[in-house]
Design a protein around this motif. Structure first.
Motif, PDB file in Angstrom:
ATOM      1  N   LYS A  46       2.129  -6.432 -10.101  1.00  0.00           N
ATOM      2  CA  LYS A  46       0.856  -6.059 -10.277  1.00  0.00           C
ATOM      3  C   LYS A  46       0.351  -5.334  -8.948  1.00  0.00           C
ATOM      4  N   GLU A  47       0.737  -5.917  -7.774  1.00  0.00           N
ATOM      5  CA  GLU A  47       0.350  -5.263  -6.502  1.00  0.00           C
ATOM      6  C   GLU A  47       1.041  -3.737  -6.373  1.00  0.00           C
ATOM      7  N   GLY A  48       1.782  -3.446  -7.103  1.00  0.00           N
ATOM      8  CA  GLY A  48       2.503  -2.414  -7.141  1.00  0.00           C
ATOM      9  C   GLY A  48       4.104  -2.336  -6.515  1.00  0.00           C
ATOM     10  N   TYR A  49       4.574  -3.626  -6.429  1.00  0.00           N
ATOM     11  CA  TYR A  49       6.163  -3.781  -5.959  1.00  0.00           C
ATOM     12  C   TYR A  49       6.954  -3.558  -7.409  1.00  0.00           C
ATOM     13  N   PRO A  65       4.957  -1.017  -2.650  1.00  0.00           N
ATOM     14  CA  PRO A  65       4.027  -0.141  -3.138  1.00  0.00           C
ATOM     15  C   PRO A  65       3.425   0.854  -1.950  1.00  0.00           C
ATOM     16  N   GLY A  66       2.965   2.150  -2.414  1.00  0.00           N
ATOM     17  CA  GLY A  66       2.753   3.177  -1.510  1.00  0.00           C
ATOM     18  C   GLY A  66       1.278   2.767  -0.624  1.00  0.00           C
ATOM     19  N   LYS A  67       0.556   2.028  -1.183  1.00  0.00           N
ATOM     20  CA  LYS A  67      -0.927   1.756  -0.726  1.00  0.00           C
ATOM     21  C   LYS A  67      -0.923   0.844   0.458  1.00  0.00           C
ATOM     22  N   GLU A  72       2.467  -5.225   2.111  1.00  0.00           N
ATOM     23  CA  GLU A  72       3.263  -4.205   2.563  1.00  0.00           C
ATOM     24  C   GLU A  72       3.485  -4.323   4.121  1.00  0.00           C
ATOM     25  N   ILE A  73       2.601  -4.606   5.013  1.00  0.00           N
ATOM     26  CA  ILE A  73       2.639  -4.634   6.389  1.00  0.00           C
ATOM     27  C   ILE A  73       3.599  -5.954   6.804  1.00  0.00           C
ATOM     28  N   ARG A 243       2.434   4.495   6.083  1.00  0.00           N
ATOM     29  CA  ARG A 243       1.596   3.911   7.232  1.00  0.00           C
ATOM     30  C   ARG A 243       2.125   2.536   7.307  1.00  0.00           C
ATOM     31  N   ALA A 244       2.344   1.826   6.239  1.00  0.00           N
ATOM     32  CA  ALA A 244       3.086   0.248   6.757  1.00  0.00           C
ATOM     33  C   ALA A 244       4.103   0.188   7.736  1.00  0.00           C
ATOM     34  N   GLY A 245       5.222   1.186   7.325  1.00  0.00           N
ATOM     35  CA  GLY A 245       6.311   1.315   7.973  1.00  0.00           C
ATOM     36  C   GLY A 245       6.024   1.974   9.469  1.00  0.00           C
ATOM     37  N   LEU A 246       5.179   2.416   9.743  1.00  0.00           N
ATOM     38  CA  LEU A 246       4.633   3.062  11.108  1.00  0.00           C
ATOM     39  C   LEU A 246       4.025   1.901  11.830  1.00  0.00           C
ATOM     40  N   ILE A 247       3.249   1.066  11.232  1.00  0.00           N
ATOM     41  CA  ILE A 247       2.640  -0.073  11.854  1.00  0.00           C
ATOM     42  C   ILE A 247       3.655  -0.767  12.460  1.00  0.00           C
TER      43      ILE A 247
END
Ligand code: BTN
Length: 325
Positions: A46-49, A65-67, A72-73, A243-247
């Motif tokens: 449901k969270e997009g995984y 998830p992309g968001k 994700e972080i 963005r999460a990957g960059l963080i």
């Protein structure tokens, strides 16, 4: 699902990489029934995984998830300390303000505050920082180094070095540093860093590093007055950036540079900073809260302070807006 269980489930997928993990293994690790495992997986979906389920093999994570989200972080974060305490919110007035509150309440070193949108983002010299939802990285990191107050400009420069290196590794784009820590690409600003302190007498209690990165904006996403002076990593790289990957990359690089600094002092960081800096040795104009000074930049001293050779002698610049002539 409680956030601890979800984090453990995500960690399990992270350890498994592309491989499957059996439902039994997950249920043993989480200490819950196979039916409960299935429910937890449904919640992640449901969270997009995207999670693949195959009989006799178990579960495999196909896509995150992309968001931007807390999971994700956390998913695949390889640091030991930085970001392990994570406060993610979709909207905050300012991650900097929240980080100050958490630091006051005793939050440990490495605590990270991230928001998808800020309604009152703050820049240096009391300016507003434009922090739209969905396309930037707006985050504040709490450090608790055991260093005297006059050495904290070094941490500002360390942050700039870590963020440059992470951006370069993750996107292939090479930013330049404009003193002290504006990251510029083709002469336009892509990243701003705000260093704030909580101190007791002459010792640092905590350093709050606010990092704002324009990641996936297009030119029209910036307000008119910024369009000529701001850019985003995606505009420069020509593709959308995770963005999460960059963080995660920033936290990992930051942790390495911070360890270098604590173990070997400021010299290695200073050398790196100088190799990424623009305008060293140039004539420049420094607008400070005490007035504007012109002169030739002599580089930074061992405390991270800018030295400007003015007509009246060498002036130490602690905080300023710099214009290169
Ligand atoms: C600058 O003026 O160049 C510094 C900008 C710093 C912006 C970041 S975004 C995350 C953190 N929260 C804030 O309110 N400001 C910093």
């Amino acid at each position: 699902m409680g956030s601890t269980l979800r984090t453990r489930l995500i960690d399990l997928f992270s350890e498994a990489g592309d491989g499957f993990i059996s439902g039994q293994k997950i249920s043993d690790a989480l200490g819950c029934s196979r039916t409960a495992v299935w429910k937890h997986i449904e919640e992640l979906r449901k969270e997009g995984y995207e999670v693949e389920a195959v009989r006799r093999k178990g579960y495999r994570l196909i896509k995150k998830p992309g968001k931007l989200s807390e999971s994700e972080i956390r998913f695949g974060l390889k640091t030991e300390v930085l970001g392990k305490q994570l406060h993610y919110r979709d909207v905050l007035p300012s991650t900097q303000k929240t980080a100050h509150e958490l630091a006051n309440d005793g939050a440990p070193e490495g605590t990270l505050v991230v928001a998808d949108k800020q309604t009152a983002g703050r820049g240096r010299m009391a300016r507003v920082w434009h922090s739209q939802e969905g396309n930037g990285i707006w985050m504040s990191l709490i450090l608790r180094p055991d260093v005297p107050l006059q050495k904290t400009p070094q941490l500002t420069l360390l942050s700039a070095v870590a963020v440059v290196q992470a951006i370069e590794a993750f996107t292939g784009v090479q930013p330049a540093i404009k003193w002290p820590n504006d990251l510029m690409i083709h002469g336009k600003k892509a990243v701003g860093i705000l260093t704030e302190l909580q101190a007791e007498e002459d010792r640092v209690r905590s350093v709050i590093l606010g990092i704002g990165i324009n990641v996936n904006q297009q030119e029209t996403d910036f307000p008119g007055e910024l369009q000529d002076i701001a850019t985003s990593l995606s505009m420069e790289a020509g593709e959308k950036i995770d963005r999460a990957g960059l963080i995660q990359e920033i936290l990992l690089t930051f942790e390495k540079r911070y360890q270098d600094y604590l173990n070997h002092g400021f010299t290695p960081i200073k050398l790196l900073w100088e190799s990424y800096a623009v305008g060293l040795g140039n004539e420049l104009r420094a607008r400070t809260l005490q007035g504007t000074f012109y002169g030739k930049s002599l580089g930074i001293d061992d405390e991270g302070v800018l030295l400007l050779e003015t007509r009246d002698g060498i002036k130490k610049i602690y905080s300023a807006d710099i214009e290169l002539n």
